[in-house]
Design an enzyme around this catalytic site. Structure first.
Site: not given
Ligand code: NAD
Length: 310
Positions: A11, A15, A83, A89, A96, A119, A121, A152, A176
């Site tokens: 969250a 999130g 980051r 990343r 993570n 999502v 990284n 983007r 990514h």
């Protein structure tokens, strides 16, 4: 008809923003989960109370208990560290990895038939890990990267030409990371190739800015990474799933031979609907594009290999 159930794990900035965009689009009942006590509850309550202003129904529940996520149609994984300036990343892999392992185990225990959107990284490695940990078939684990990167790219094209973003189409392939592959040949303005509208040098500048788009925001924010556009990107994927739209979107998927690549997560155009990934679309690439894809794949392979060493 019952509303879709969308659980978002983590969250934090991404999130909570994902929850915000999803609630504003009235995509379903939302559950926001975090380890921090009070944070998901407070953010969810706040968002739920905005419903009457926006004329949207649906519940928004904040919790620390995965039992509340039971039988979700979609589970979005955003838990994990973002980051900070000076970090790539890949620097997030160690920390993570442990978080994604735990949250995926918990989430799938309560929603064994869900579709996971990853999502956190480094994205392609975390999606690979989520597939391993969940034991889900490849069509039910998809990573978000390409929708954001393409957005983007489209924004910069629209800006350079002073045109509406609505008339821009872009396709960004690959991992990514800074080696992502914006396929300029497939980028158009209402069907007109951008090479017919912009000088080569300007297109190169836009490609470079797209590649470094995440880093540009990290260096401005200093305390974290982007979240408005990532949240919107996730919600475009959630919408494709809960409305069974069969959208063609660039997302990270497990490849088994497509684009000459196997056993890795990699950004490709795919068809997304209620069953998850319905089809991976292989577009013809010229030699330069193939080389760029292989270069990007090499970086993703390294990232996935590092999963085994931490
Ligand atoms: P954030 O620090 O704002 O939020 C992360 C949240 O995860 C925190 O609230 C934290 O308490 C929570 N968390 C940590 N461990 C947890 C656990 N075990 N269970 C549940 N929750 C846990 O970070 P953010 O800006 O929201 O970014 C989240 C992740 O998304 C980062 O890894 C970031 O790099 C990544 N990201 C990816 C993209 C993309 O395009 N794929 C874009 C932006 C950010």
């Amino acid at each position: 008809m019952t509303r879709a159930k969308i659980s978002i794990i983590g969250a934090g900035a991404v999130g909570a923003t994902t929850a915000h965009w999803a609630a504003a689009k009235e995509l379903g009942d939302i559950v926001l989960v975090d380890v921090m006590e009070g944070i998901p509850q407070g953010k969810a309550l706040d968002l739920w109370e905005a419903g009457p202003i926006e004329n949207v129904d649906g519940t928004v529940l904040g919790t620390n208990d995965y039992a509340d996520t039971a039988n979700s149609d979609v589970v979005v994984i955003t838990a994990g560290a973002p980051r900070r300036p000076g970090m790539g990343r890949e620097d997030l892999l160690d920390i993570n990895k442990k978080i994604v392992e735990t949250v995926v185990q918990e989430a799938v225990k309560h929603s064994p038939d869900t579709i996971l959107i990853v999502v956190t990284n480094p994205l392609d490695a975390m999606a690979y890990l989520a597939k391993q940990v969940s034991g889900f078939p490849k069509h039910r684990v998809v990573g978000q990267a390409g929708v954001l990167d393409s957005s983007r790219f489209r924004r910069f094209i629209a800006d350079a030409l002073s045109i509406s973003v609505e008339d821009t189409q872009a396709l960004v392939l690959g991992g990514h990371g800074d080696q992502m592959v914006p396929l300029t040949r497939y980028c158009t303005v209402s069907g007109i190739p951008i090479a017919d509208l912009l000088p080569k040098k300007k297109i190169e500048e836009i490609v470079e800015r797209t590649r470094k788009g995440g880093g540009e925001i990290v260096s401005l924010l200093k305390t974290g990474s982007s979240y408005y556009a990532p949240g919107a990107a996730v919600v475009q994927m959630v919408e494709a799933i809960v409305k069974d739209k069969h959208r063609v979107l660039p997302c990270s998927a497990y490849l088994e031979g497509e684009y000459g690549l196997s056993d890795l997560y990699f950004g490709v155009p795919l068809k997304l609907g209620a069953k998850g990934i319905e089809e991976i679309i292989e577009v013809p690439l010229n030699e330069t594009e193939k080389a760029a894809v292989m270069h990007s794949a090499e970086a993703v392979r390294k990232s996935i290999a590092s999963l085994r060493n931490c």
